[in-house]
Motif scaffolding. Sequence first.
Motif, mmCIF file in Angstrom:
data_model
loop_
_atom_site.group_PDB
_atom_site.id
_atom_site.type_symbol
_atom_site.label_atom_id
_atom_site.label_comp_id
_atom_site.label_asym_id
_atom_site.label_seq_id
_atom_site.Cartn_x
_atom_site.Cartn_y
_atom_site.Cartn_z
ATOM 1 N N LEU A 98 -5.307 2.354 5.933
ATOM 2 C CA LEU A 98 -4.736 1.047 5.619
ATOM 3 C C LEU A 98 -5.612 -0.088 6.136
ATOM 4 N N TYR A 136 0.830 -1.196 0.000
ATOM 5 C CA TYR A 136 0.000 0.000 0.000
ATOM 6 C C TYR A 136 0.876 1.262 0.000
ATOM 7 N N HIS A 174 6.153 1.167 -0.571
ATOM 8 C CA HIS A 174 5.033 0.237 -0.457
ATOM 9 C C HIS A 174 5.507 -1.212 -0.465
ATOM 10 N N CYS A 205 -8.580 -0.470 3.808
ATOM 11 C CA CYS A 205 -8.170 -1.130 2.569
ATOM 12 C C CYS A 205 -7.980 -2.620 2.787
#
Length: 204
Positions: A191, A117, A129, A194
């Motif tokens: 996060l 991410y 990421h 997600c």
Amino acid sequence: MTENLQLEALVDACRWIGAKGWAPATGGNMSVREDADRCWLSESGKDKGSLTGNDFLQVDIATHQVPSGRKPSAETGLHTLIYRLFPEAGAVLHVHTVNATVLSRVEKSAELVLHGYEMQKSLRGQSSHLDDVSIPVFDNDQDIDALARRIEHYATERPLSYGFLLRGHGLTCWGRDVAEARRHLEGLEFLFECELRLRQLEKP
């Protein structure tokens, strides 16, 4: 109460948290370090979205004692633990978001590992990421002293950098000041959402 710009910043952060619904029903607790020995911690039973500077109590970091005699948050021992473990920590935010609470129950291992991410870079020290970000997940406990001992033991063996999840409870995170703690909170919450959505999509 002497002027404390970080406390003013924390009051603003609490209003932001309250507006997002991240500390419902007077849940959650927030604090800011005053110096090496003391911090200011939100009073128990207060709506976090409408706190003022007068709703924060001075707490001795070493003993958890509150000179005013008023009732601090139930999780006082977790805040003081973080300030003792991390001298650079300047603010601590504990919230009860839906994403953090649900994901802490979905994740069965002792760590939630985030990978891939771009928003991992919202966390201090993260530059790619491609790196793994590990967020410890501790079983919830009404015995805060026992919970603090488990967290302290974990921190002696593995990195504990941004925050941790309490299973079925929520997220505790921190930063060098209120602004960084707030950034960590917003980044981690994004996060978590997600990751939770990804797991729902991948579920057979």
